[in-house]
Design a protein around this motif. Sequence first.
Motif, short mmCIF file in Angstrom:
data_model
loop_
_atom_site.label_atom_id
_atom_site.label_comp_id
_atom_site.label_asym_id
_atom_site.label_seq_id
_atom_site.Cartn_x
_atom_site.Cartn_y
_atom_site.Cartn_z
N VAL A 1 -14.94 94.86 27.12
CA VAL A 1 -14.24 93.12 26.60
C VAL A 1 -12.96 92.31 27.59
O VAL A 1 -12.89 91.53 28.32
CB VAL A 1 -14.44 93.45 25.68
N ARG A 2 -12.24 93.87 28.90
CA ARG A 2 -12.07 93.47 29.68
C ARG A 2 -11.99 92.59 31.12
O ARG A 2 -11.95 91.80 31.94
CB ARG A 2 -10.92 94.09 29.73
N PRO B 1 -24.69 79.42 25.36
CA PRO B 1 -25.51 79.16 26.59
C PRO B 1 -24.55 80.06 27.46
O PRO B 1 -24.40 80.90 28.09
CB PRO B 1 -25.12 77.69 26.84
N GLU B 2 -23.07 80.75 26.80
CA GLU B 2 -22.51 81.28 27.66
C GLU B 2 -23.21 82.52 27.43
O GLU B 2 -23.12 82.99 28.83
CB GLU B 2 -21.31 81.18 26.52
N GLU B 3 -23.65 83.43 26.15
CA GLU B 3 -24.24 84.77 26.66
C GLU B 3 -25.41 84.40 28.03
O GLU B 3 -25.83 85.66 28.42
CB GLU B 3 -24.65 84.82 25.43
N GLY C 1 -11.55 85.08 26.81
CA GLY C 1 -11.58 85.48 25.40
C GLY C 1 -12.24 84.03 25.35
O GLY C 1 -12.70 84.71 23.65
N ALA C 2 -13.01 83.28 25.69
CA ALA C 2 -13.32 81.99 25.10
C ALA C 2 -14.65 82.72 24.93
O ALA C 2 -15.89 82.69 24.30
CB ALA C 2 -14.02 80.75 26.18
N GLN C 3 -15.21 83.99 26.00
CA GLN C 3 -16.58 84.21 25.82
C GLN C 3 -16.82 85.45 25.22
O GLN C 3 -17.35 85.45 24.27
CB GLN C 3 -16.78 85.44 27.48
N VAL C 4 -15.69 86.31 25.15
CA VAL C 4 -15.60 87.26 23.32
C VAL C 4 -15.44 86.61 22.74
O VAL C 4 -16.48 86.98 21.82
CB VAL C 4 -14.20 87.88 23.88
N ALA C 5 -15.04 85.52 22.31
CA ALA C 5 -15.49 84.54 20.92
C ALA C 5 -16.81 83.88 20.77
O ALA C 5 -17.11 84.36 19.60
CB ALA C 5 -14.24 83.37 20.66
#
Length: 200
Positions: A69-70, A129-131, A74-78
């Motif tokens: 996750v590093r 869309p992010e994923e 932050g937006a991608q993790v959420a």
Amino acid sequence: MSGPVGSGGDAAAGVDRWVAEAKAKAQRYQAMQAAVAGVSVTESSKDGVVTVTVDSAGNLSDLRITDRVRELSGAQVASLVLTTVRRAQARLPERLGEVMAETIGDDTRTRDTIVGNYRAKFPEPEPDPEEAAAPPTSQVREKRLGELPEEEPAPPPPARPAPPPPPAPPARPAPKRPAPSNDDDDGDDGMEDRSFLVRG
């Protein structure tokens, strides 16, 4: 009097049978409630970074995130967490339908009603869309032959050393003078003699 007594006995037997069926049905519904309460669904993101578990009510009961996750913002993790939770919730109606079929299989009306309510509450999520845009962290970027990555410009070619100066031309030997002949010697000797005589 035998008739009324017999009729009363049949009615009592019918009531007893109905009570027994109601008790059995109540037991099946109690078993269904216990089985439904124990239902949980676990789902992972496509890249395996996020893994979630939701309970039978659709509540998040467990969340696991890998060290990869590093590499994400932050937006991608959420976005990964929310999308994975919604996918897990969308699997609840199917899982509950299986449990209810095992406990109250003959009551299809109740089963269809409950499963339909869950489908309305937890529909299939839209693709994130992010994923979809972000490749898995373990995936290696494919490069075509001769293609250079934009973030890694090609190093400049090494500077060529200055060429050495050309070698000096070889020294040309001085021309050789011809050796004097005997006749010339004789003539010189004669002149020297004449000069001597003049001086005297």
